[in-house]
Write an enzyme that holds these catalytic residues in place. Structure first.
Site, mmCIF file in Angstrom:
data_model
loop_
_atom_site.group_PDB
_atom_site.id
_atom_site.type_symbol
_atom_site.label_atom_id
_atom_site.label_comp_id
_atom_site.label_asym_id
_atom_site.label_seq_id
_atom_site.Cartn_x
_atom_site.Cartn_y
_atom_site.Cartn_z
ATOM 1 N N TYR A 179 0.852 -1.199 0.000
ATOM 2 C CA TYR A 179 0.000 0.000 0.000
ATOM 3 C C TYR A 179 0.886 1.247 0.000
ATOM 4 O O TYR A 179 1.838 1.340 0.781
ATOM 5 C CB TYR A 179 -0.899 0.002 1.242
ATOM 6 C CG TYR A 179 -1.670 1.290 1.435
ATOM 7 C CD1 TYR A 179 -2.970 1.405 0.976
ATOM 8 C CD2 TYR A 179 -1.071 2.400 2.056
ATOM 9 C CE1 TYR A 179 -3.678 2.592 1.137
ATOM 10 C CE2 TYR A 179 -1.770 3.590 2.208
ATOM 11 C CZ TYR A 179 -3.071 3.682 1.753
ATOM 12 O OH TYR A 179 -3.767 4.857 1.906
ATOM 13 N N GLU A 222 -3.642 7.263 -3.788
ATOM 14 C CA GLU A 222 -3.461 5.958 -3.170
ATOM 15 C C GLU A 222 -3.177 4.921 -4.237
ATOM 16 O O GLU A 222 -3.902 4.852 -5.226
ATOM 17 C CB GLU A 222 -4.770 5.554 -2.486
ATOM 18 C CG GLU A 222 -4.696 5.375 -1.001
ATOM 19 C CD GLU A 222 -6.061 5.005 -0.430
ATOM 20 O OE1 GLU A 222 -6.236 5.197 0.772
ATOM 21 O OE2 GLU A 222 -6.948 4.543 -1.165
#
Lengths: 383, 293
Positions: free
Chosen positions: A108, A196
């Site tokens: 991530y 993101e």
């Protein structure tokens, strides 16, 4: 402005962030055939909607041939995708067609402005592909954060430190850090308020690819990004919200039946709360803005009534520098010649509120003295 | 006494010739605010219809008029630069009314502005008023009246609504501060509470918060240390996650910024939280009676 995955990937690729080979987004099934053909037959079709949990809801499908791509696309386009984040469902208008990747592990990467520290913040996790808040709760050791200096920007050592801190293996840490630096460059130059990559996939053989991307650009900075104008119409999901954007009105669609408008964001939020307390559900948030002149009131009322779910409207105005009698005249002007399809409750407070209420007494509008009274009346009238 | 602004505040208006700037300069003057200068690059040497001299730069305006506070009406794309210019000229207080300043701009200028000792209120705020002496903002002055209640809020009209009820209930205000609806702002709830705590004239404080961020939660940690009661109201209790409700800062992101979290933090800190705007005035009256009785 929230961008779709295919738009975000197109932009990220320009900054050197590795993305899967893709044939762009398609809006009809024949183009899905061609797109899959271009990719060699095997492809992933991904619904382009602003919600998480697409996969579980059937919004991501793997196909093996162009024919299958066409059939699957025909069934996906136009479907109403219901996810835990969007239980009311979102209509699928476009599909991203890209090559399937075989994922070994997931990372991530996120950058957001942190309100408390007033700095941009980098968040990295060795456990990608999941909700980052859940990972932070259950495996805090797998999440690393770095505060980004407002003038110096993100430094390479910080990107490396974040990778080591959250347990990304040495074999790929350097490569991940380099992707992070590209992501930061994109975040800065695009005036993003959220970027993101979740997940950054580690594929067989060790190379990295951004399997999914979420990008939101600060609306207030769009003036310096004329290159993003083309993305704008395609980025909006709700047709009424898109129309409000064109008219320059602050409108947010909600899933209830009571149309709400007022002057000032805080006052409108408090009005929505009163509607909820009275047992109703608001159909929208709409800020008429300062002044509340006849033209903006009419414009706003039209917007509220565009939503077919609306069964009653609540107009809540606090008269300050603009007096309530002027606002009342504005509201009366606005409804002149308009066929009122639903009951409208008006509540005026502040400067010359009594004069305003008197002006509305002979009109088809229902008046109320307090926000609470207005909310319960509109909820009762809407049935 | 009051906080931030008083009868001695000498105001400079940045963007005085624009539509908002010129209108509100007239309103501020009518309220009794000492507006001593305006700044518009390229318009230096002129005088506005209200008789305010205009300068090309903030530094020149300060040299000539001894202005000590500025109010910014400059449009969003240029506003961060205007705030920096005011800080660079040594002004102690800058109230940024402008809505629509890019987040990246605010993040990059705020540390520099703070280093020069300048306090920024806003942006995207209605300003500051210490009735009846000084209005450095765009609020309707007639709603406010002098008294012992300090008010601090992230919104405009909602504040006027609540202050109107305070005024009708005979509860005047020492100072009302609109800290702004943006995610990145110059002055927080906590800093404003600290100023009210130190102000002898303020005997109770009303905190008007809303969904988004954790500024209310941070302020709540300080409330138990205060000698004065704080009554709160939180807007957006019914707002869904992930939708921006008008203010750029009013958004619940994941689990951060919910109304429920803010209400719980404030309640735990001993601050009565009003369910409706209407309840605020009676809670303030009760809090004041409780402390003096």
């Amino acid at each position: 402005m929230k961008l779709h995955e295919y738009q975000a990937k197109e932009l990220l690729a320009r900054y050197g962030v590795p993305v899967p080979r893709n044939a762009g987004a398609v809006a009809d099934s024949c183009h899905a055939f061609e797109a899959a053909l271009n990719l060699g037959g095997k492809a992933v079709l991904k619904a382009q909607v602003h919600t998480g949990g697409r996969g579980k809801a059937g919004g991501i499908r793997i196909v093996r041939t162009p024919e299958e791509a066409e059939q699957t696309a025909a069934s996906m386009l136009g479907m109403i995708l219901k996810t835990h984040q969007a239980p009311e469902g979102i209509r699928v208008e476009r599909l991203l067609v890209e090559e399937p990747i075989s994922v070994e592990s997931e990372i991530y990467i996120g950058i957001v402005p942190d309100r408390a520290s007033q700095c941009h913040t980098l968040i990295v996790s060795s456990m990608g592909g999941m909700d980052i808040e859940a990972v932070a709760d259950e495996h805090p050791e797998a999440v690393a954060r770095e505060r980004i200096h407002p003038a110096l920007g993100l430094r390479t050592y910080q990107a490396r430190r974040a990778c080591y801190a959250c347990g990304i293996p040495h074999s790929i840490a350097g490569a991940v850090a380099s992707v992070i630096m590209s992501v930061f460059k994109a975040y800065t130059e695009l005036d993003a308020d959220l970027l993101e990559i979740n997940p950054l996939a580690v594929v067989t053989g060790g190379s990295l690819v951004a399997a999914d991307a979420k990008l939101s650009v600060d609306d207030n900075a769009l003036f310096r990004h004329p290159e993003l104008a083309a993305y704008r119409s395609e980025a909006a999901e709700d047709p009424i919200e898109a129309e409000a954007q064109r008219r320059g009105i602050q409108y947010v669609k909600l899933d209830g039946t009571i149309g709400v408008m007022g002057n000032g964001a805080g006052l409108v939020m408090a009005t929505l709360d009163e509607v909820a307390r009275a047992g109703g559900r608001a159909a929208n948030f709409l800020d008429v803005g300062g002044g509340a002149r006849a033209e903006s009131v009419r414009n706003s009322l039209e917007m509220v009534l565009m939503n077919p779910n609306v069964r009653g409207v609540l107009i809540n105005i606090f008269g300050g520098i603009t007096r309530c009698d002027e606002v009342a005249r504005g509201v009366l002007d606005a409804i002149t010649g308009m066929d009122l399809p639903v009951p409208i409750v008006v509540r005026l407070a502040g400067t010359r509120a009594d004069e305003g209420a008197r002006l509305l007494a002979d009109s088809p509008l229902v008046t109320a003295d307090t926000m609470q009274e207005a909310a319960s009346r509109v909820v009762a009238l809407a049935g | 006494m009051s906080i931030l602004v008083d009868a001695g505040t000498r105001v400079l208006v940045q963007g005085i010739t624009g539509r908002e700037g010129s209108f509100h300069t007239g309103e501020m003057l009518a309220y009794g605010t000492r507006v001593v200068a305006g700044v518009v690059p390229g318009r230096g040497g002129s005088i506005t219809a209200d008789g305010v001299p205009v300068y090309d730069t903030v530094r020149h305006a300060v040299d000539e008029t001894a202005a000590n506070a500025s109010i910014v009406f400059v449009p969003g794309p240029f506003a961060a630069d205007a705030i920096l210019e005011a800080a660079d000229a040594g002004l102690g207080l800058v109230v940024a009314i402008t809505d629509g300043i890019p987040v990246h701009d605010m993040i990059s200028i705020l540390p520099v502005v703070r280093q020069s000792g300048t306090r920024v209120i806003g942006p995207n705020c209605p300003g500051v008023i210490s009735p009846p002496h000084c209005k450095l903002g765009i609020m309707p002055g007639n709603v406010f009246t002098a008294g012992p209640v300090g008010v601090v809020s992230r919104s405009g009209t909602l504040t006027y609504e609540i202050v109107d009820e305070l005024t009708r209930a005979g509860l005047g205000q020492s100072t009302c501060v609109g800290i702004g609806g943006d995610p990145i702002i110059g002055t927080s709830f906590l800093e404003t509470l600290q100023l009210f705590e130190a102000d002898p004239e303020t005997r109770a404080v009303v905190l008007i918060g809303e969904i988004g961020g954790s500024d209310e939660e941070t302020a709540a940690e300080y409330i138990p240390q205060m000698s004065k009661p704080v009554v709160s109201f939180i807007g957006g209790r019914s707002a869904p996650t992930g939708k921006r409700m008008g203010h750029a800062g009013a958004i619940v992101s994941g689990r951060v910024g919910t109304a429920a979290g803010k209400v719980a933090a404030l309640t735990a800190a001993g601050s009565p939280v009003a369910e409706t705007t209407h309840e605020v005035a009676s809670l303030v009256a009760a809090a004041l009676a409780g402390r003096s009785g």
